[in-house]
Scaffold this active site. Structure first.
Site, PDB file in Angstrom:
ATOM      1  N   CYS A   1      12.103 -20.898 -13.414  1.00 27.74           N
ATOM      2  CA  CYS A   1      12.357 -22.008 -12.500  1.00 27.74           C
ATOM      3  C   CYS A   1      11.038 -22.643 -12.077  1.00 27.74           C
ATOM      4  O   CYS A   1       9.953 -22.088 -12.328  1.00 27.74           O
ATOM      5  CB  CYS A   1      13.143 -21.535 -11.275  1.00 27.74           C
TER       6      CYS A   1
ATOM      7  N   ASP B   1      -1.116   4.564   9.191  1.00 26.15           N
ATOM      8  CA  ASP B   1      -0.712   3.250   9.685  1.00 26.15           C
ATOM      9  C   ASP B   1       0.301   3.450  10.822  1.00 26.15           C
ATOM     10  O   ASP B   1       1.315   4.122  10.624  1.00 26.15           O
ATOM     11  CB  ASP B   1      -0.060   2.447   8.544  1.00 26.15           C
TER      12      ASP B   1
ATOM     13  N   ASN C   1      -0.686  -6.111  -6.963  1.00 26.61           N
ATOM     14  CA  ASN C   1       0.756  -5.892  -6.835  1.00 26.61           C
ATOM     15  C   ASN C   1       1.518  -7.228  -6.754  1.00 26.61           C
ATOM     16  O   ASN C   1       0.932  -8.283  -6.547  1.00 26.61           O
ATOM     17  CB  ASN C   1       1.019  -5.051  -5.580  1.00 26.61           C
TER      18      ASN C   1
ATOM     19  N   LYS D   1       0.823  -1.217   0.000  1.00 23.91           N
ATOM     20  CA  LYS D   1       0.000   0.000   0.000  1.00 23.91           C
ATOM     21  C   LYS D   1       0.854   1.262   0.000  1.00 23.91           C
ATOM     22  O   LYS D   1       0.565   2.218  -0.717  1.00 23.91           O
ATOM     23  CB  LYS D   1      -0.925   0.022   1.233  1.00 23.91           C
TER      24      LYS D   1
ATOM     25  N   CYS E   1       8.921 -20.298  -9.818  1.00 25.74           N
ATOM     26  CA  CYS E   1       8.295 -19.204 -10.569  1.00 25.74           C
ATOM     27  C   CYS E   1       7.119 -19.714 -11.401  1.00 25.74           C
ATOM     28  O   CYS E   1       6.080 -19.059 -11.490  1.00 25.74           O
ATOM     29  CB  CYS E   1       9.318 -18.534 -11.477  1.00 25.74           C
TER      30      CYS E   1
END
Length: 338
Positions: free
Chosen positions: A277, A61, A265, A37, A280
């Protein structure tokens, strides 16, 4: 089915709609903890600074990550971000009471200038009002400085929903205080006399409260005006984050707060010609599954995809570079190998 695909194409996969909507005054960035964020809110502030007179980033925060993101220490008052002419940042803890705010918040016109400790004790009789009034003083300061747009880097979802309710809580609480003025009047006068403040009485206090109430009402109305306020939800392509995002969207809708942007994100973008790999490949498969669900759930939202990079996004230059991905889609094949 074809018409649905056409409709989906009408929603650009970026945050241009937020940057180009010049009427926006309050922009909230929120979501589950750990989804990025702060990086997104700081990046959005940089893009906004290119088209706005001045921009304020507020961290609500308690962890206060914007100091880490910009690699610069910020406080409870707006401070200019190094390297930018028109970006300012500040860090507040919405759980703080009136007595814990710094003196910069209390000028001669402030209702709290009559004695922070006295007001804190008085407001403490109403659950939630003390910290909500602390937030109200922050909003009063922000409004008095006339920032063109304010970006809130919010705490994880539960805290954020409570923060958004503060203007309504303050409005209701001030109304109660004003209605009870006659009951408090003798007590307030006695307290004023004990503290050597002869002018401190119920009439002065109520007049100051009445001055504050319109500001809070205005903020409350603006938070529910889609022309002035929007909420950008940040998530990652995993079950818990998606679940939390859906809960947040439903709660924002219930509170009449506009939200039409989802930022996903930490996505993996395989390069052409490179053999990923096993890890991944597995993560890409999982993310693809949840991206399909996000596309189905939020077909009338702008969905922005951001990459998981091989380095930390920290410091002015790296955040500046990363902010471009909010506007222009990330292309892994255009990034030079290191």
């Amino acid at each position: 089915m074809a018409s649905n695909n056409m409709d989906f194409c009408d929603f650009e996969p970026n945050l241009k709609n937020v940057v180009e909507q010049r009427s926006l005054k309050w922009i909230f960035v929120g979501g589950k903890g750990g989804v990025g964020k702060t990086t997104c809110s700081c990046s959005l502030a940089i893009q906004l600074s290119k088209v706005r007179t001045n921009v304020l980033v507020i961290s609500t925060d308690p962890a206060h990550n914007i100091s880490d993101a910009f690699d610069q220490k910020f406080s409870k008052v707006p401070t200019q971000v190094k390297g930018f002419d028109n970006i300012y940042a500040m860090e507040i803890d919405p759980n703080l009471g009136i007595g814990e705010l710094p003196d910069e918040y209390f000028d001669d016109d402030s209702i709290m200038n009559m004695g922070k400790s006295v007001m804190s004790e008085l407001l403490g009789a109403f659950p939630g009002i003390d910290e909500a009034m602390s937030y109200a003083e922050v909003m009063r300061l922000v409004k008095s400085m006339n920032f063109d747009v304010v970006v809130f880097d919010t705490a994880p979802t539960g805290h954020t929903l409570r923060l958004l309710s503060f203007p309504a809580v303050v409005e209701k609480g001030l109304g109660k205080l004003l209605n009870l003025k006659s009951h408090f009047a003798p007590f307030i006068s006695q307290i004023g006399g004990m503290l050597g403040m002869a002018d401190f009485n119920a009439d002065i206090m109520s007049s100051k409260l009445e001055e504050t109430l319109p500001i809070i009402r205005q903020v409350n109305e603006q938070f529910r005006n889609p022309e002035m306020t929007t909420f950008v939800c940040v998530c990652i392509a995993e079950f818990l984050s998606l679940y939390e995002t859906e809960r947040l969207v439903q709660e924002l809708t219930r509170c009449d707060i506009d939200t039409h942007n989802i930022v996903v994100n930490q996505l993996l973008f395989p390069k052409k010609g490179e053999l990923p790999c096993a890890l991944c490949t597995a993560r890409t498969r999982i993310q693809s599954k949840y991206m399909e669900q996000i596309a189905d759930l939020y077909e009338d939202f702008n969905i922005t995809k951001l990459p998981l990079l091989d380095h930390e996004v920290r410091g002015r230059e790296k955040i500046n570079d990363f902010s471009e991905y909010l506007i222009n889609a990330y292309d892994p094949d255009s990034v030079p190998n290191k």
